[in-house]
Enzyme design. Sequence first.
Site, mmCIF file in Angstrom:
data_model
loop_
_atom_site.group_PDB
_atom_site.id
_atom_site.type_symbol
_atom_site.label_atom_id
_atom_site.label_comp_id
_atom_site.label_asym_id
_atom_site.label_seq_id
_atom_site.Cartn_x
_atom_site.Cartn_y
_atom_site.Cartn_z
ATOM 1 N N SER A 166 30.021 25.720 21.303
ATOM 2 C CA SER A 166 29.487 26.668 20.334
ATOM 3 C C SER A 166 29.575 26.037 18.941
ATOM 4 O O SER A 166 29.165 24.889 18.766
ATOM 5 C CB SER A 166 30.221 28.002 20.434
ATOM 6 O OG SER A 166 29.459 29.043 19.894
ATOM 7 N N ASP A 430 21.977 31.482 28.000
ATOM 8 C CA ASP A 430 22.722 31.596 26.761
ATOM 9 C C ASP A 430 21.757 31.771 25.592
ATOM 10 O O ASP A 430 20.941 30.883 25.323
ATOM 11 C CB ASP A 430 23.557 30.327 26.558
ATOM 12 C CG ASP A 430 24.294 30.315 25.230
ATOM 13 O OD1 ASP A 430 24.437 31.391 24.622
ATOM 14 O OD2 ASP A 430 24.734 29.222 24.809
ATOM 15 N N HIS A 451 26.837 30.742 28.041
ATOM 16 C CA HIS A 451 27.419 30.022 26.925
ATOM 17 C C HIS A 451 28.612 29.173 27.353
ATOM 18 O O HIS A 451 29.589 29.681 27.907
ATOM 19 C CB HIS A 451 27.866 31.064 25.897
ATOM 20 C CG HIS A 451 28.056 30.552 24.512
ATOM 21 N ND1 HIS A 451 27.086 29.866 23.819
ATOM 22 C CD2 HIS A 451 29.117 30.648 23.657
ATOM 23 C CE1 HIS A 451 27.524 29.571 22.612
ATOM 24 N NE2 HIS A 451 28.762 30.020 22.496
#
Length: 483
Positions: A166, A430, A451
Amino acid sequence: MRMARLVLSVVLLFSCEWCALGFHNSRFLRILRHRTHFKGSEQWFVQRLDHFNAADARVWRQRFYINDTFYRTGGPVFLMIGGEGTANPAWMDYGAWLTFAEKLSALCILIEHRFYGKSQPTEDLSISNLQYLRSDQALADLAHFRATLDVRMNLTFNKWIAFGGSYPGSLAAWFRLKYPHLVHAAVASSAPVQAVVNFPEYLEVVNYSLESFNSPCPLLVKDASDTLIKMLANASKHRQITRDFRLCERLRINSKMDAAYFLETLAGNFMDVVQYNKDNRAFEDPKGVNITIDVLCSIMENASLGIPYDRYVMISRLLLQTYEEKCVDASYSKFISDMLNTSWAAPAADGSRQWAYQSCTEFGYYQSTDSSMQPFSGFPLSYKLQQCVDLFGPEFNSAVVADAVEHTNENYGGIHNKGSRIVFPNGSMDPWHILGITKDPKAVYIQGTAHCADMYPEKQNDLPQLVEARKEIFQRLKTWIRE
């Protein structure tokens, strides 16, 4: 419920605190606290407060962890980068990177991001102090840490590999881009490297993901959302809404911000589940809880539960029960009040205030309802941008946010990242993959995963595409370490 989806933003994950991007993953973080013992002791490193001002001699202590279980002299050094939350020492015990480390005899290090967790460079989180919370300062932290530890631990000839998921995935890529002499390669999982002010595509992917379970699902969610909006316009319905959704205090809609905050809070139930759908976080949950898209859509399609609005209510109650929360906090004024508390002891110091600042001054990433190709309504970009003003002052207006986002992309290249020896894994389910690199030779695009799925430990029912993705990442690492 959670502090906020505010600027997810969580949105803003991981921080590798199991991959958040933003602060909508606090429920799972609470579960992780049941575990108290991990490999690797807590250690500290002295950093400069401002790496770009030689006249500023102020320093602070940055937290990190080391796991040398698999290390053999001369092996690579794996550096897991923390992000918008407390560094989670569970990474010293779990994760695909440890599987790679065992095969490649790597030393594993986890480092916490400045201004998050216990890595507190200043006395509080006032705006004058938050000016030192920037990605370029965080990258300079990594560079100084790497160069110094190199000498202290006799790692001069070892090859360093940056890992992150991320926002830390973006940092891993940017670390390799900006400091290629210090980091040999990078694995940038689910990295949203393209900063944007408005990000309505996030909810478009949510729509697509719900539709992938059964095409009527997002239509039913839209029906429920539209019904709720009509009820909000009728003050006589507010008592019922308060009771239905088990709000912490009676619903008061005094402005568009109040309504938007409430609607986004409920939509966040679906956003969170889609972002982390069927990942491997449940291995840490003593209850084995892992609410998925299948669960949500099964409820939304169950006509025996009442009209779609009633089913929407059921989902909110299910998540309250699952995560042992008493009520839904849907007060915008309380949210702002909590976020304005600059103390390190304040609830918003869990990372919420810090990530809000970074969103307003670097990244944007505002997940608005400014698209007709998704099932929610009521929280447009204007609502997101107003939060910057409400939290940090009138000088943090929409023009300033736009300039900040433009500068970020000019500095790092956005999706046109030219760094070498970087792999960008992204999952098709995601929503953040929209802002990532998915069509470049550096990309590993994983159909059907969410994710940061590639970062979690393997499990028997992993999708074949995920199994192959991890193999591909490992092969690239092995090749690069030999170069």
